[in-house]
Every structure is written in structure tokens, then in C-alpha cells.
Scaffold this motif. Structure first.
Motif, mmCIF file in Angstrom:
data_model
loop_
_atom_site.group_PDB
_atom_site.id
_atom_site.type_symbol
_atom_site.label_atom_id
_atom_site.label_comp_id
_atom_site.label_asym_id
_atom_site.label_seq_id
_atom_site.Cartn_x
_atom_site.Cartn_y
_atom_site.Cartn_z
ATOM 1 N N MET A 34 10.114 -24.934 -46.116
ATOM 2 C CA MET A 34 10.186 -23.710 -45.328
ATOM 3 C C MET A 34 10.516 -24.043 -43.886
ATOM 4 S SD MET A 34 9.543 -21.179 -47.424
ATOM 5 C CE MET A 34 9.191 -19.835 -46.279
ATOM 6 N N ASN A 35 11.195 -23.105 -43.242
ATOM 7 C CA ASN A 35 11.597 -23.259 -41.850
ATOM 8 C C ASN A 35 11.035 -22.135 -40.991
ATOM 9 O OD1 ASN A 35 13.753 -25.452 -42.023
ATOM 10 N ND2 ASN A 35 14.605 -23.973 -43.445
ATOM 11 N N VAL A 48 13.173 -24.135 -35.176
ATOM 12 C CA VAL A 48 11.926 -24.523 -34.527
ATOM 13 C C VAL A 48 11.228 -25.658 -35.275
ATOM 14 C CG1 VAL A 48 9.606 -23.714 -33.927
ATOM 15 C CG2 VAL A 48 11.592 -22.228 -33.545
ATOM 16 N N ALA A 49 11.032 -25.462 -36.577
ATOM 17 C CA ALA A 49 10.262 -26.441 -37.336
ATOM 18 C C ALA A 49 10.511 -26.268 -38.822
ATOM 19 C CB ALA A 49 8.767 -26.297 -37.038
ATOM 20 N N ALA A 50 10.195 -27.324 -39.575
ATOM 21 C CA ALA A 50 10.313 -27.268 -41.030
ATOM 22 C C ALA A 50 9.194 -28.075 -41.661
ATOM 23 C CB ALA A 50 11.669 -27.796 -41.489
ATOM 24 N N ILE A 51 8.862 -27.716 -42.887
ATOM 25 C CA ILE A 51 7.831 -28.429 -43.638
ATOM 26 C C ILE A 51 8.286 -28.541 -45.076
ATOM 27 C CG2 ILE A 51 6.549 -26.279 -44.068
ATOM 28 C CD1 ILE A 51 3.953 -27.980 -43.876
ATOM 29 N N THR A 105 10.174 -32.301 -51.768
ATOM 30 C CA THR A 105 10.411 -33.096 -50.562
ATOM 31 C C THR A 105 11.768 -32.715 -49.981
ATOM 32 O OG1 THR A 105 11.408 -34.877 -51.866
ATOM 33 C CG2 THR A 105 9.035 -35.018 -51.440
ATOM 34 N N GLY A 106 12.013 -33.123 -48.754
ATOM 35 C CA GLY A 106 13.271 -32.785 -48.104
ATOM 36 C C GLY A 106 13.216 -31.417 -47.445
ATOM 37 N N VAL A 107 14.048 -31.240 -46.440
ATOM 38 C CA VAL A 107 14.155 -29.952 -45.758
ATOM 39 C C VAL A 107 15.634 -29.616 -45.620
ATOM 40 C CG1 VAL A 107 11.991 -30.203 -44.488
ATOM 41 C CG2 VAL A 107 14.114 -31.060 -43.468
ATOM 42 N N GLY A 108 15.923 -28.364 -45.294
ATOM 43 C CA GLY A 108 17.319 -27.985 -45.142
ATOM 44 C C GLY A 108 17.472 -26.519 -44.842
ATOM 45 N N PHE A 109 18.711 -26.048 -44.961
ATOM 46 C CA PHE A 109 19.035 -24.693 -44.543
ATOM 47 C C PHE A 109 18.354 -23.647 -45.410
ATOM 48 C CE2 PHE A 109 22.059 -23.152 -47.764
ATOM 49 C CZ PHE A 109 22.295 -24.307 -48.479
#
Lengths: 123, 106
Positions: A34-35, A48-51, A105-109
Motif C-alpha cells: 500500500m502507498n 509519501v510512503a509505502a509498505i 513483498t515489494g512495493v510499486g504503483f
């Protein structure tokens, strides 16, 4: 249907704190990063941030690192943003956005966004 | 990574073709996405991974490019397409957005 509902915004004095929440539904929350993305009045978008989906990793933009903390409670399908030491330049509409790609795992758009919650930092 | 969009503003007649470009300060591969934001609404994903249309997006919207140069094309503009369009890269943290292109209908 994916739904994201932000809450917790409001008027806060400089130096103050606020915690935003984002209640998610319509998808398996723990499967997606999530962003938080913000938009100052009349301006463009700023990440701003991601998790990650499992909550094991967090990432921040330079302008908020050390002041903001992103977290999540997968048992409650809720994302949070704890904002401390708030400044006038933090005034913005804050959106939560679900990552488009599945995976713990991982973050993105983001593919789906909430309607946002307004944070105003002013004395 | 800095994303530079052009133009900043475009006034277009219905049925015209619209082309918006996004240039990245370094290669992002195909990790470049496009959003549409109408006034008082949240951004909506149009194109993902440079050229893949997101679910439910009208076929008049298309994307192309790779590396550092990308294009969003709106074929046969409709009145409902009045909005600001943003490019967004997810190749390297921090994630970044372009400055936006506002499309106005004449």
C-alpha cells in the motif's frame, strides 16, 4: 469492488501530530503493498510512503522520512500514516493507493485510490 | 528519478488527437504508468507498464515508449477527457510523478 476509505485528516498546528487511517475492502489486503500519496492544494502528486503486504518493509519519500511512519494492521484491513512534527508544507490531500501487483513483498504503483483526507497544518 | 511532462497545458477540440510526453531523467524500463485526474476526484489508472491499458479504460487511450521517453495518446478526444494527466515511475525508489498535463476542451 475495491474500496479505500481514508479518515483522520483535519486542522493541526505546526509541530503537531496526526494519524491517518485507510480502511480497505474488496480485496485480500495482506496480499498487496500500500502507498500514501499526497497532493498539496492546486499542485501535483507526491509519493509519501509505502509498505509491503506483510508489513515487513517500509519506504519513505525524502520530505517525510524521520517524521512520518507508515504501518498496517492486516487483521483489520487498515493502513495507517502517523505524522509527527508537522509543517505547513505537509498541508495536502492524502490518498491511500493499493499496489497494482499482488505479492506480500515489494512495493510499486497503485491501481486503486481512495478519495483522500485533507490535512491542514496552520496556526 | 525526475519525470518531465510536456506540454503543461493543452486546449483541444473534441475529436482531436492528444499527445502527451513524459521524459525520465534515467531509464525506468517499462515501469512507467499514466493516471487521469478529473477535478475534485482521485487519480485513475489509465495505462500501466508503458503500454498496457488498465481494466475498463476506453480504447482511445494508449501508451508507448520505454527507457526514458514515453507517450500517452488520446485518439478522438471526448468532452469527458478534460482532466490532468500524470506519468508515474515505479522503477526506482522514491516513486515519482511527473508535474502533470492539463487538458482543456475548447
Amino acid at each position: 469492488e475495491v474500496q479505500l476509505l481514508e479518515s483522520g485528516g483535519g486542522l493541526v498546528q505546526p509541530g503537531g501530530s496526526l494519524r491517518l487511517s485507510c480502511a480497505a475492502s474488496g480485496f485480500t489486503f495482506s496480499d498487496f503493498a500500500m502507498n500514501w500519496v499526497r497532493q498539496a492544494p492546486g499542485k501535483g502528486l507526491e509519493w509519501v510512503a509505502a509498505i509491503t503486504g506483510n508489513g515487513g518493509s517500509t519506504y519513505y519519500g525524502d520530505s517525510v522520512r524521520g517524521r512520518f511512519t507508515i504501518s498496517r494492521d492486516n487483521s483489520k484491513n487498515t493502513l495507517y500514516l502517523q505524522m509527527n512534527s508537522l509543517r505547513g508544507e505537509d498541508t495536502a490531500l492524502y490518498y491511500c493507493a493499493k499496489r497494482a501487483i499482488v505479492g506480500p513483498t515489494g512495493v510499486g504503483f497503485g491501481d486503486y485510490w481512495g478519495q483522500g483526507t485533507l490535512v491542514t497544518v496552520s496556526s | 528519478i525526475v519525470l518531465t511532462q510536456s506540454p503543461d497545458f493543452q486546449s483541444v477540440t473534441p475529436k482531436e488527437k492528444v499527445t502527451i510526453t513524459c521524459r525520465a531523467s534515467q531509464s525506468v524500463g517499462d515501469h512507467l504508468h499514466w493516471y487521469q485526474q478529473k477535478p475534485d476526484q482521485s487519480p485513475k489508472l489509465l495505462i500501466k507498464s508503458a503500454s498496457q491499458s488498465f481494466s475498463g479504460v476506453p480504447s482511445r487511450f494508449s501508451g508507448s515508449g520505454s527507457g526514458t521517453d514515453f507517450t500517452l495518446t488520446i485518439n478522438s478526444l471526448e468532452a469527458e477527457d478534460a482532466a490532468t494527466y500524470y506519468c508515474h515511475q515505479s522503477s526506482i525508489l522514491p516513486l515519482t510523478f511527473g508535474g502533470g498535463t492539463k487538458v482543456e476542451i475548447k
